[in-house]
Design a protein around this motif. Structure first.
Motif, PDB file in Angstrom:
ATOM      1  N   LEU A 141      21.627  54.294 -26.428  1.00 54.24           N
ATOM      2  CA  LEU A 141      21.716  52.879 -26.816  1.00 54.24           C
ATOM      3  C   LEU A 141      23.169  52.441 -26.675  1.00 54.24           C
ATOM      4  O   LEU A 141      24.077  53.240 -26.867  1.00 54.24           O
ATOM      5  CB  LEU A 141      21.306  52.701 -28.278  1.00 54.24           C
ATOM      6  N   HIS A 142      23.373  51.163 -26.386  1.00 55.16           N
ATOM      7  CA  HIS A 142      24.752  50.648 -26.297  1.00 55.16           C
ATOM      8  C   HIS A 142      25.141  50.006 -27.631  1.00 55.16           C
ATOM      9  O   HIS A 142      24.864  48.844 -27.876  1.00 55.16           O
ATOM     10  CB  HIS A 142      24.880  49.629 -25.165  1.00 55.16           C
ATOM     11  N   THR A 143      25.781  50.797 -28.506  1.00 50.11           N
ATOM     12  CA  THR A 143      26.332  50.253 -29.754  1.00 50.11           C
ATOM     13  C   THR A 143      27.720  50.861 -29.964  1.00 50.11           C
ATOM     14  O   THR A 143      28.076  51.844 -29.317  1.00 50.11           O
ATOM     15  CB  THR A 143      25.437  50.576 -30.979  1.00 50.11           C
ATOM     16  N   ASN A 144      28.494  50.266 -30.870  1.00 51.11           N
ATOM     17  CA  ASN A 144      29.890  50.704 -31.054  1.00 51.11           C
ATOM     18  C   ASN A 144      30.019  52.045 -31.765  1.00 51.11           C
ATOM     19  O   ASN A 144      30.942  52.800 -31.492  1.00 51.11           O
ATOM     20  CB  ASN A 144      30.677  49.644 -31.833  1.00 51.11           C
ATOM     21  N   ASN A 145      29.133  52.325 -32.699  1.00 52.85           N
ATOM     22  CA  ASN A 145      29.194  53.611 -33.396  1.00 52.85           C
ATOM     23  C   ASN A 145      27.790  54.052 -33.802  1.00 52.85           C
ATOM     24  O   ASN A 145      26.806  53.349 -33.528  1.00 52.85           O
ATOM     25  CB  ASN A 145      30.147  53.554 -34.607  1.00 52.85           C
ATOM     26  N   ALA A 146      27.704  55.201 -34.454  1.00 58.10           N
ATOM     27  CA  ALA A 146      26.393  55.771 -34.786  1.00 58.10           C
ATOM     28  C   ALA A 146      25.629  54.914 -35.793  1.00 58.10           C
ATOM     29  O   ALA A 146      24.431  54.677 -35.633  1.00 58.10           O
ATOM     30  CB  ALA A 146      26.586  57.188 -35.334  1.00 58.10           C
ATOM     31  N   ALA A 147      26.313  54.414 -36.806  1.00 56.63           N
ATOM     32  CA  ALA A 147      25.636  53.676 -37.880  1.00 56.63           C
ATOM     33  C   ALA A 147      25.026  52.362 -37.395  1.00 56.63           C
ATOM     34  O   ALA A 147      23.956  51.954 -37.866  1.00 56.63           O
ATOM     35  CB  ALA A 147      26.605  53.412 -39.028  1.00 56.63           C
ATOM     36  N   THR A 148      25.679  51.683 -36.443  1.00 56.14           N
ATOM     37  CA  THR A 148      25.145  50.391 -35.965  1.00 56.14           C
ATOM     38  C   THR A 148      23.914  50.565 -35.079  1.00 56.14           C
ATOM     39  O   THR A 148      23.229  49.593 -34.766  1.00 56.14           O
ATOM     40  CB  THR A 148      26.215  49.606 -35.166  1.00 56.14           C
ATOM     41  N   CYS A 149      23.606  51.801 -34.701  1.00 54.10           N
ATOM     42  CA  CYS A 149      22.423  52.074 -33.887  1.00 54.10           C
ATOM     43  C   CYS A 149      21.136  51.758 -34.670  1.00 54.10           C
ATOM     44  O   CYS A 149      20.168  51.248 -34.105  1.00 54.10           O
ATOM     45  CB  CYS A 149      22.431  53.547 -33.474  1.00 54.10           C
ATOM     46  N   SER A 188      19.764  48.354 -45.624  1.00 56.93           N
ATOM     47  CA  SER A 188      21.205  48.406 -45.900  1.00 56.93           C
ATOM     48  C   SER A 188      21.987  48.095 -44.618  1.00 56.93           C
ATOM     49  O   SER A 188      21.487  48.293 -43.511  1.00 56.93           O
ATOM     50  CB  SER A 188      21.599  49.794 -46.408  1.00 56.93           C
ATOM     51  N   THR A 189      23.223  47.637 -44.778  1.00 54.05           N
ATOM     52  CA  THR A 189      24.058  47.313 -43.616  1.00 54.05           C
ATOM     53  C   THR A 189      24.581  48.596 -42.968  1.00 54.05           C
ATOM     54  O   THR A 189      24.576  49.668 -43.586  1.00 54.05           O
ATOM     55  CB  THR A 189      25.263  46.447 -44.027  1.00 54.05           C
ATOM     56  N   SER A 190      25.080  48.473 -41.732  1.00 55.16           N
ATOM     57  CA  SER A 190      25.615  49.641 -41.029  1.00 55.16           C
ATOM     58  C   SER A 190      26.844  50.197 -41.751  1.00 55.16           C
ATOM     59  O   SER A 190      27.073  51.417 -41.765  1.00 55.16           O
ATOM     60  CB  SER A 190      25.971  49.276 -39.583  1.00 55.16           C
ATOM     61  N   GLU A 191      27.644  49.310 -42.382  1.00 53.92           N
ATOM     62  CA  GLU A 191      28.832  49.759 -43.133  1.00 53.92           C
ATOM     63  C   GLU A 191      28.420  50.638 -44.314  1.00 53.92           C
ATOM     64  O   GLU A 191      29.049  51.675 -44.581  1.00 53.92           O
ATOM     65  CB  GLU A 191      29.642  48.565 -43.649  1.00 53.92           C
ATOM     66  N   GLU A 192      27.346  50.240 -45.010  1.00 56.41           N
ATOM     67  CA  GLU A 192      26.863  51.025 -46.166  1.00 56.41           C
ATOM     68  C   GLU A 192      26.309  52.373 -45.706  1.00 56.41           C
ATOM     69  O   GLU A 192      26.544  53.406 -46.360  1.00 56.41           O
ATOM     70  CB  GLU A 192      25.787  50.234 -46.921  1.00 56.41           C
ATOM     71  N   ILE A 193      25.582  52.371 -44.589  1.00 57.96           N
ATOM     72  CA  ILE A 193      25.027  53.621 -44.045  1.00 57.96           C
ATOM     73  C   ILE A 193      26.159  54.558 -43.614  1.00 57.96           C
ATOM     74  O   ILE A 193      26.133  55.755 -43.886  1.00 57.96           O
ATOM     75  CB  ILE A 193      24.069  53.328 -42.861  1.00 57.96           C
ATOM     76  N   GLN A 194      27.186  53.972 -42.968  1.00 62.10           N
ATOM     77  CA  GLN A 194      28.351  54.756 -42.528  1.00 62.10           C
ATOM     78  C   GLN A 194      29.050  55.398 -43.724  1.00 62.10           C
ATOM     79  O   GLN A 194      29.415  56.583 -43.697  1.00 62.10           O
ATOM     80  CB  GLN A 194      29.325  53.831 -41.760  1.00 62.10           C
TER      81      GLN A 194
END
Length: 587
Positions: free
Chosen positions: A416-424, A546-552
């Motif tokens: 997938l094209h995303t900036n980091n793992a959590a935003t996937c 939850s948001t990607s920041e919270e998951i990260q």
């Protein structure tokens, strides 16, 4: 050089890399597949070519040599004429050209070649010392007979005559096999392979044509050609790629292969009309290279463990994220290579097929023929697969089919094209996948980038001063001594796994100053990674949107090393530099 099976068997016993039972099974496999044992050992990554050649050299009492090709003196090399050196696969790597009595040190692929040794005696008398080297080393050394691309191409272009820089109509003679233009294209391709370029750019400008190479992720200009050569250059490349020569107003895509030094290279060609003419970009793919083990790619510690655990699950999804050119396909193919056993059916749908994997059923996307990712994936599910690899999840339909495949007992790999793992994970939500399905099928998500690798001989260690340390703390979000203690403890683990020497305190590395112009201090690339394991707590967060920041944040609490931190640790090991990490991770 072919090593007899009985000798390879003895060498394997001596090296103790295989148990008695595994060695017996390997010999049976070689018999069943009617393969030389040497080929099977190399193909299965039991020993690499250098180790096997070294063991063989010891067994026959001939010294082994690993030549540093960069430091070869071309004048010493030319003591054996190029034609003879290439005919017998041998090179002189040491020995004075002025003193005929001095011993010439000669590297050979096959030290038992009596005809080659007879030729050497005729050239140098008895003043020779034979060494054994790998085929790859010899072929790389033979490449050094050639000069730099600029002088070689200019010589060909000058010989072709016609100094007028205006672009002319292309005749058949200009693009024939033995024409100066065909030689120029061959030189451009050969130099790309020699320099380890990933892409070749042929770019028309107002007055000339610029040749640029992407080496270790950075574009570098190599040469400028007269504008009059553009049409013939592009036409020659189109002939090689089976494209329409007379179509200059629309982009075209093609592909061709060449064999050089016993290795097969595929070139993915793309043409694009721009204001000054047609631009050509060729992606270089080494089809002979074996996928690397995950540790060699740069995975270590908890990240390596999480991937290994996820890849032996009977079903689920393993996703790799990152921008174009970040090494996602390389990571996936390395994992598939590990899982590629005779008792599993691995099928892939890719666009394009970048690496050929023996024993894997690989399908190329072809929209013109109706073979899209969705159509291909539907067909794969009727082919009784255990493991499926989808080159890229681009839309909700492909994502939905991939999730369904993972739910129905298949192990699915994709990118997938995303900036980091959590935003996937939120990206899958955007594609219409239900949160509870994401939580139940995704096993791990890998986020990655590629950074240039420092050359040990061309780099130096330094201790950052107070201002540099403060800047590092700001850039890498290090807020306390506790954070530094954690980083230093992770450095110790990484040192052990990568077999790097132990260091005390905070030590960083950078390219040496005053290096020659052609040396940057970097050669090759390596990955920096973050691996997000879909633990019970992360699953709960996905279900509650939850948001990607919270998951990260939760993943970091559970021990995930972020991409940037992984880069900092590798910089502290001397594998790369802080500047490289910031170049690719700064947002």
């Amino acid at each position: 050089m072919r090593i007899p099976d009985i000798t390879v068997e003895e060498l394997l016993k001596k090296s103790s890399v295989l148990s008695v039972d595994k060695l017996k099974a390997l010999i049976e496999q070689a018999d069943n597949e009617k393969l030389p044992l040497q080929e099977l050992v190399l193909r299965s990554n039991i020993l690499d070519e250098a180790t096997l050649t070294k063991l063989y050299a010891e067994s026959i009492g001939i010294p082994f040599v690993d030549i540093n090709v960069k430091e070869l003196d071309r004048e010493i090399l030319k003591q054996i004429p190029e034609k003879i050196a290439k005919l017998y696969n041998m090179v002189v790597f040491a020995g004075s050209i002025d003193n005929p009595k001095e011993v010439r040190q000669i590297a050979m692929e096959d030290a038992d070649d009596l005809q080659a040794i007879d030729v050497l005696h005729k050239l140098f008398g008895q003043n020779i010392k034979i060494f054994l080297a790998t085929k790859f080393t010899i072929l790389s050394a033979l490449d050094q007979y050639r000069g730099n691309i600029g002088s070689e191409i200019n010589k060909v272009i000058t010989e072709s005559g016609d100094a007028d820089d205006e672009e002319l109509a292309v005749s058949e003679d200009e693009i024939a096999e033995d024409s100066p233009i065909a030689q120029t294209v061959n030189l451009i391709i050969e130099y790309a392979i020699k320099s380890g370029a990933s892409d070749i750019h042929i770019e028309p400008r107002d007055k000339n044509v610029i040749i640029r190479y992407r080496i270790d992720g950075v574009l570098r200009e190599a040469n400028r050609l007269p504008k009059r050569t553009l049409s013939a250059l592009v036409s020659r490349i189109k002939i090689l790629s089976n494209l329409k020569i007379d179509e200059r107003r629309a982009p075209q895509d093609g592909r061709f292969k060449i064999t050089m030094n016993g290795r097969v290279f595929a070139f993915r060609v793309s043409t694009l009309p721009i204001s000054e003419g047609e631009k050509v970009v060729m992606r270089v793919l080494d089809e002979s290279s074996e996928p690397l083990p995950l540790l060699k790619l740069g995975f270590w510690g908890k990240a390596l463990q999480d991937i290994q655990e996820a890849s032996v699950e009977p079903h689920g999804m393993l996703l790799v994220t990152g921008p174009t050119g970040s090494g996602k396909s390389t990571t996936l193919h390395s994992v598939l290579h590990i899982l590629n056993k005779p008792d599993v059916n691995i099928s892939t749908i890719e666009d394009p097929i970048e690496y050929k994997l023996e024993g894997v059923n690989q399908t190329q996307v072809n929209p013109v023929a109706g073979m899209s990712f969705v159509a291909g994936l539907r067909a794969l599910l009727r082919q009784d697969p255990n493991i499926i690899m989808v080159g890229e999840i681009r839309d909700s339909e492909t994502a939905g089919l991939g999730v369904q495949a993972a739910l129905t007992g298949h192990l699915v790999f994709s990118t997938l094209h995303t900036n980091n793992a959590a935003t996937c994970l939120p990206r899958l939500l955007d594609m219409g996948i239900e949160p509870f399905l994401i939580a139940s099928v995704v096993r791990v998500v890998i986020g990655q980038r590629l950074v240039r690798r420092l050359v040990p001989e061309d780099s130096e260690a330094y201790e950052p001063n107070a201002a540099e340390k403060k800047e590092i703390e700001r850039a890498f979000n290090i807020n306390s001594k506790q954070d530094w203690y954690r980083i230093l403890s992770l450095v110790e683990v990484a040192q052990q796994q990568f077999e790097r020497p132990k260091t005390n305190g905070i030590l960083l590395y950078r390219p040496k100053k005053n290096l020659p112009k052609e040396r940057t201090g970097y050669k090759g690339r390596m990955g920096i990674y973050e691996v997000l394991a879909n633990t019970t707590d992360v699953q709960k967060m996905i279900v509650t949107n939850s948001t990607s920041e919270e998951i990260q944040k939760k993943a970091v609490e559970e021990g995930m090393v972020t991409m940037q931190l992984d880069g900092l640790i590798k910089a502290m090991l001397g594998m790369t530099s802080i500047e490289e990490i910031l170049r690719v991770t700064r947002e």
